[in-house]
Design an enzyme around this catalytic site. Sequence first.
Site, PDB file in Angstrom:
ATOM      1  N   LYS A  94       0.830  -1.198   0.000  1.00  0.00           N
ATOM      2  CA  LYS A  94       0.000   0.000   0.000  1.00  0.00           C
ATOM      3  C   LYS A  94       0.869   1.254   0.000  1.00  0.00           C
ATOM      4  CE  LYS A  94      -1.704   2.570   3.245  1.00  0.00           C
ATOM      5  NZ  LYS A  94      -1.677   3.872   2.560  1.00  0.00           N
ATOM      6  N   GLU A 119       9.762   1.383  10.605  1.00  0.00           N
ATOM      7  CA  GLU A 119      10.812   2.366  10.279  1.00  0.00           C
ATOM      8  C   GLU A 119      10.164   3.736  10.418  1.00  0.00           C
ATOM      9  OE1 GLU A 119      13.853   1.775   9.815  1.00  0.00           O
ATOM     10  OE2 GLU A 119      13.979  -0.325   9.233  1.00  0.00           O
ATOM     11  N   CYS A 157      13.831  10.674   6.105  1.00  0.00           N
ATOM     12  CA  CYS A 157      13.825  10.271   7.510  1.00  0.00           C
ATOM     13  C   CYS A 157      15.193  10.502   8.130  1.00  0.00           C
ATOM     14  CB  CYS A 157      13.399   8.821   7.644  1.00  0.00           C
ATOM     15  SG  CYS A 157      14.359   7.693   6.635  1.00  0.00           S
ATOM     16  N   GLU A 192      10.724  16.921  14.642  1.00  0.00           N
ATOM     17  CA  GLU A 192      11.110  16.515  13.284  1.00  0.00           C
ATOM     18  C   GLU A 192      10.417  17.442  12.295  1.00  0.00           C
ATOM     19  OE1 GLU A 192       9.456  12.866  11.536  1.00  0.00           O
ATOM     20  OE2 GLU A 192      11.334  12.594  10.453  1.00  0.00           O
TER      21      GLU A 192
HETATM   22  P1  NAD Z   1       2.524   8.610   7.785  1.00  0.00           P
HETATM   23  O1  NAD Z   1       2.775   7.864   9.041  1.00  0.00           O
HETATM   24  O2  NAD Z   1       1.524   9.688   7.776  1.00  0.00           O
HETATM   25  O3  NAD Z   1       2.074   7.614   6.622  1.00  0.00           O
HETATM   26  C1  NAD Z   1       2.858   6.512   6.219  1.00  0.00           C
HETATM   27  C2  NAD Z   1       1.961   5.479   5.581  1.00  0.00           C
HETATM   28  O4  NAD Z   1       1.060   4.957   6.554  1.00  0.00           O
HETATM   29  C3  NAD Z   1       1.082   5.990   4.442  1.00  0.00           C
HETATM   30  O5  NAD Z   1       1.001   4.989   3.452  1.00  0.00           O
HETATM   31  C4  NAD Z   1      -0.263   6.196   5.127  1.00  0.00           C
HETATM   32  O6  NAD Z   1      -1.344   6.122   4.235  1.00  0.00           O
HETATM   33  C5  NAD Z   1      -0.278   5.030   6.089  1.00  0.00           C
HETATM   34  N1  NAD Z   1      -1.135   5.198   7.271  1.00  0.00           N
HETATM   35  C6  NAD Z   1      -1.610   6.341   7.796  1.00  0.00           C
HETATM   36  N2  NAD Z   1      -2.334   6.077   8.913  1.00  0.00           N
HETATM   37  C7  NAD Z   1      -2.279   4.732   9.092  1.00  0.00           C
HETATM   38  C8  NAD Z   1      -2.794   3.859  10.094  1.00  0.00           C
HETATM   39  N3  NAD Z   1      -3.516   4.309  11.126  1.00  0.00           N
HETATM   40  N4  NAD Z   1      -2.535   2.552   9.970  1.00  0.00           N
HETATM   41  C9  NAD Z   1      -1.790   2.084   8.953  1.00  0.00           C
HETATM   42  N5  NAD Z   1      -1.273   2.862   7.983  1.00  0.00           N
HETATM   43  C10 NAD Z   1      -1.514   4.180   8.052  1.00  0.00           C
HETATM   44  O7  NAD Z   1       3.967   9.118   7.311  1.00  0.00           O
HETATM   45  P2  NAD Z   1       4.300  10.040   6.057  1.00  0.00           P
HETATM   46  O8  NAD Z   1       3.861  11.430   6.396  1.00  0.00           O
HETATM   47  O9  NAD Z   1       3.826   9.388   4.809  1.00  0.00           O
HETATM   48  O10 NAD Z   1       5.900   9.967   6.059  1.00  0.00           O
HETATM   49  C11 NAD Z   1       6.710  10.831   6.768  1.00  0.00           C
HETATM   50  C12 NAD Z   1       7.238  10.159   8.028  1.00  0.00           C
HETATM   51  O11 NAD Z   1       7.850   8.924   7.701  1.00  0.00           O
HETATM   52  C13 NAD Z   1       8.322  10.971   8.708  1.00  0.00           C
HETATM   53  O12 NAD Z   1       8.136  10.943  10.105  1.00  0.00           O
HETATM   54  C14 NAD Z   1       9.604  10.227   8.334  1.00  0.00           C
HETATM   55  O13 NAD Z   1      10.685  10.419   9.214  1.00  0.00           O
HETATM   56  C15 NAD Z   1       9.138   8.822   8.307  1.00  0.00           C
HETATM   57  N6  NAD Z   1      10.021   8.006   7.493  1.00  0.00           N
HETATM   58  C16 NAD Z   1      10.780   7.049   8.099  1.00  0.00           C
HETATM   59  C17 NAD Z   1      11.669   6.304   7.339  1.00  0.00           C
HETATM   60  C18 NAD Z   1      12.542   5.247   7.963  1.00  0.00           C
HETATM   61  O14 NAD Z   1      13.060   4.421   7.240  1.00  0.00           O
HETATM   62  N7  NAD Z   1      12.735   5.244   9.273  1.00  0.00           N
HETATM   63  C19 NAD Z   1      11.744   6.519   5.968  1.00  0.00           C
HETATM   64  C20 NAD Z   1      10.952   7.500   5.393  1.00  0.00           C
HETATM   65  C21 NAD Z   1      10.084   8.226   6.167  1.00  0.00           C
END
Ligand code: NAD
Length: 475
Positions: free
Chosen positions: A171, A244, A278, A375
């Site tokens: 997804k 992650e 990230c 962040e």
């Molecule tokens: P997000 O948590 O809003 O969304 C990530 C994914 O989760 C999306 O596909 C979203 O649709 C889905 N999602 C949202 N709510 C959900 C729920 N309740 N249950 C299951 N899935 C759900 O994050 P984002 O805004 O897309 O990404 C930015 C964040 O991701 C930042 O905090 C960044 O640091 C982190 N990030 C971490 C890594 C890593 O490898 N550690 C890599 C990239 C980004």
Amino acid sequence: MQFDGLFSMTIGGRAVAGEHRFDVLNPATETPIAQAPDATSAELDAAVAAARAAFPGWADTPIATRRALLEQLANALMAEIDGFTRLLTAEQGKPHADARSEILASAYWLQGAATLDLPVTVNEDSAERYSETRHVPIGVVGAIAPWNFPMVLAMFKLGPALLAGNTVVLKPSPFTPLTTLKFGELAATILPAGVLNTISGGDRLGPWLTEHPGIDKVSFTGSTATGRRVMQSASATLKRVTLELGGNDPAIVLADADVEALAERLFWAAFTNNGQVCIATKRMYVHEQVYDRLKDALVAYARTVRLGDGAEQGTQLGPINNAVQYRRVLDLIADAREQGYRFLTGDAPHEGPGYFVPVTILDNPPETSRIVQEEQFGPVLPLVKFRDIDEVIARANASDYGLGASVWGSDEDAALAVARRIASGTVWINETQHLSPLAAFGGMKQSGLGVEGGVEGLLEYTNAQTVVRRRNAST
Ligand code: NAD
């Protein structure tokens, strides 16, 4: 492949347009570029059922065959790199060159994962018994990716999950579903039906996926707040989880750093992909002896960087990916302004359409400021002065995050001694953001649970199974 027109989910090897659809915007223009399917729970059920049906056959497929298919998939992606690059720029906003690098990295990650091996441990080999532990696939993996690197972060999951013999329901974020959907179509020409299913949808789809009893493991990349929810909903059926999550990576620039020579690298440590990484440097601690020199060099370099539509030649930084994140970054900037912090760059707001934020560098805001503590995930960097190394290490570690960190200095041994005291999953010396499909990557503290990459990452897609065989059964 066609990269415009209809975007479909791939379920059981077939293209599924879906009952409902939603608009996907180009963040540089705020206009729709295409529509993506908004999956219903019945469509998710179908994707999970297809993955379950494909699992036994895929798990029994020799690993050499799975390896070869992953390599074939990487080659097929490379053959379509131009289309994927354009589409990624259109939906994510990143400049063309960066989008191309992401597609290249995606192919490289599949190839890299394909070279890994599942270890077998012989626990006992005696006259009485033979005991070994091997690693068997878990079942159906629900893979959830964010919008900052939609393709390569999906590949971090797919390569090892598939190599280990799992099937996958993938997804993407609703902000960047298009490249993933196209990848699903491409994979359907190579992998057996149901091995990789792609589904797209709005905010309800993620929770449906993590709660689904037909999913055995969730591999999630996204924010820490969402990660907590994922872990909670996975608990109902004790799904395995890899998380992650977010970070607030410190860079520590030591007194002996050649700051003029390092300025460009330090700039991109923080501003690559507009800081939407990230492992971007999110707070830069600079020794007071070199603070002013680095400040001047960073500001001079920042003034040369071109912000614009990622599709235009010469653009080095595109827009923020989406309106939610755009507002969050503007809010942090407004807070810094209200608090009276000094802006070194970023004083002129962008006019016109698109979620553009100019490169913003702040001059020594307090340690307790929001911009140092939170962040930002955007092009706003606090430069923070320090004098004492023990004190700066304590400040670097005083965070609930522990994803990445970097230490910069001419004396590598001294830099290494500092690096070893940082509580983060990865520490770089004189560089940042270098990752490899062959090296474990993950967060300490609230930056995550488990790792991706390397044998350690591969094992997260397996259950350990120990088989104990008694020799001479009759004695
Ligand atoms: P997000 O948590 O809003 O969304 C990530 C994914 O989760 C999306 O596909 C979203 O649709 C889905 N999602 C949202 N709510 C959900 C729920 N309740 N249950 C299951 N899935 C759900 O994050 P984002 O805004 O897309 O990404 C930015 C964040 O991701 C930042 O905090 C960044 O640091 C982190 N990030 C971490 C890594 C890593 O490898 N550690 C890599 C990239 C980004």
